[in-house]
Design a protein around this motif. Structure first.
Motif, mmCIF file in Angstrom:
data_model
loop_
_atom_site.group_PDB
_atom_site.id
_atom_site.type_symbol
_atom_site.label_atom_id
_atom_site.label_comp_id
_atom_site.label_asym_id
_atom_site.label_seq_id
_atom_site.Cartn_x
_atom_site.Cartn_y
_atom_site.Cartn_z
ATOM 1 N N ARG A 184 5.043 49.800 -43.436
ATOM 2 C CA ARG A 184 4.786 51.147 -42.929
ATOM 3 C C ARG A 184 6.048 52.007 -42.877
ATOM 4 N NH1 ARG A 184 1.669 48.255 -38.042
ATOM 5 N NH2 ARG A 184 3.544 46.989 -38.384
ATOM 6 N N ASP A 185 7.205 51.384 -43.118
ATOM 7 C CA ASP A 185 8.471 52.117 -43.056
ATOM 8 C C ASP A 185 8.918 52.652 -44.421
ATOM 9 O OD1 ASP A 185 8.635 51.654 -40.334
ATOM 10 O OD2 ASP A 185 9.818 49.821 -40.561
ATOM 11 N N VAL A 186 8.094 52.476 -45.432
ATOM 12 C CA VAL A 186 8.419 52.947 -46.782
ATOM 13 C C VAL A 186 7.757 54.295 -47.030
ATOM 14 C CG1 VAL A 186 8.070 52.476 -49.243
ATOM 15 C CG2 VAL A 186 8.743 50.625 -47.703
ATOM 16 N N ASP A 187 8.454 55.175 -47.752
ATOM 17 C CA ASP A 187 7.899 56.480 -48.105
ATOM 18 C C ASP A 187 7.135 56.354 -49.427
ATOM 19 O OD1 ASP A 187 7.263 59.084 -48.651
ATOM 20 O OD2 ASP A 187 9.329 59.829 -48.705
ATOM 21 N N TYR A 188 5.820 56.277 -49.335
ATOM 22 C CA TYR A 188 4.989 56.128 -50.531
ATOM 23 C C TYR A 188 4.625 57.468 -51.166
ATOM 24 C CZ TYR A 188 4.392 51.429 -48.628
ATOM 25 O OH TYR A 188 4.612 50.174 -48.126
#
Length: 228
Positions: A106-110
Motif C-alpha cells: 500500500r506504500d507504492v505509488d501505482y
C-alpha cells in the motif's frame, strides 16, 4: 452491433490503463493464469506479460473464461527480456517478494507507470528476477501461512492500484493512443474478420465511429477477393 454493445466496448476502452500490467514468471496452473487475466481485465489492464514454464512452451490456450479476449497476452522467452522491455518503456517493475527491503504494497505509488511481477506458485520470484526489478512489495500476513495464492495476491495488489488510479481520475480520460484504441476495438467488435486479416496479412477495414460498424463492408470484401 447494438448501440448498447457499442457503448459498452467504447466505455471499456476509455478506461484501459496501458501503463499498468502484470509480469507473470512461469505460472504453471491454468486456473491461476485465468484468474490473473480476469483480474487484469477487471482493473482495466490493457495487456498482461508472461514467461511460460520452460517445459510448457506453447501459445496461450485461452483458459480465462473469455477474458483473454479483452486483455492482450504478451509472451517473453525470459524474465530478463520481460523486465527489460517494461523498464525500457518507463514502467517500474515491483516484485511481490519477501526481502529485507520489501515495502508494504500500500506504500507504492501505482499511479506511475508500473508492472507487478508475480512469481511461480512453488518457488515464487526467482533470485535473478528479484535482483533486476525496481523494488519488492509484500502483503502483510496475520496468520500462520506465509503468503496468499498468486492470483489472490495479484487481485489484492491490483485493487490498490485501481483505487489509487481512480482517485487520481485516471479512469476518466482515454489513455490509449488513437491507433491502438481502434485496433483493439476492431479485434473486440469483429473478432472473426480480425483473425482473417491476421492470417492474410491485411490491414483492418475502416470503422464508422458513429456506430462501430465496418465502412462499406461489401466493397471491402470485393477488394479483398480481387487481390487474393
Amino acid at each position: 452491433m447494438t448501440p448498447e454493445r457499442y457503448r459498452r466496448l467504447r466505455e471499456t476502452l476509455d478506461r484501459r490503463q496501458p501503463d499498468l500490467t502484470i509480469l507473470a514468471e512461469q505460472i504453471h496452473k491454468p486456473r491461476n493464469i485465468a484468474a490473473l487475466v480476469r483480474t487484469g481485465d477487471a482493473v482495466g489492464m490493457h495487456e498482461l506479460h508472461m514467461v511460460w514454464p520452460w517445459d510448457k512452451h506453447r501459445p496461450y490456450s485461452g483458459t480465462a473464461m473469455g477474458s483473454d479476449r479483452w486483455v492482450n497476452i504478451v509472451r517473453h522467452e525470459s524474465m530478463d527480456a520481460g523486465i527489460e522491455l517494461l523498464q525500457t518503456r518507463g514502467q517500474k517493475v515491483y516484485a511481490a517478494h519477501l526481502s529485507d527491503t520489501a515495502l508494504d504494497f500500500r506504500d507504492v505509488d501505482y499511479t506511475e507507470p508500473c508492472a507487478i511481477l508475480m512469481g511461480n506458485e512453488k518457488k515464487g520470484v526467482s533470485d535473478e528476477a528479484a535482483q533486476k526489478v525496481d523494488g519488492h512489495i509484500i502483503i502483510p500476513m496475520m496468520g500462520m501461512v506465509e503468503s496468499f495464492n498468486v492470483s489472490v495476491a495479484a487481485a489484492i495488489i491490483l485493487s490498490e492500484a485501481q483505487r489509487q488510479r481512480e482517485k487520481k481520475g485516471m479512469y476518466h480520460q482515454t489513455r490509449l493512443d488513437d491507433h491502438e484504441y481502434w485496433q483493439t476495438y476492431f479485434r473486440w467488435a469483429h473478432p472473426r474478420i480480425a483473425e482473417y486479416c491476421h492470417q492474410n496479412d491485411l490491414d483492418y477495414p475502416a470503422i464508422n465511429e458513429e456506430d462501430g460498424e465496418i465502412v462499406d463492408p461489401s466493397g471491402w470484401y470485393a477488394r479483398v477477393r480481387a487481390t487474393s
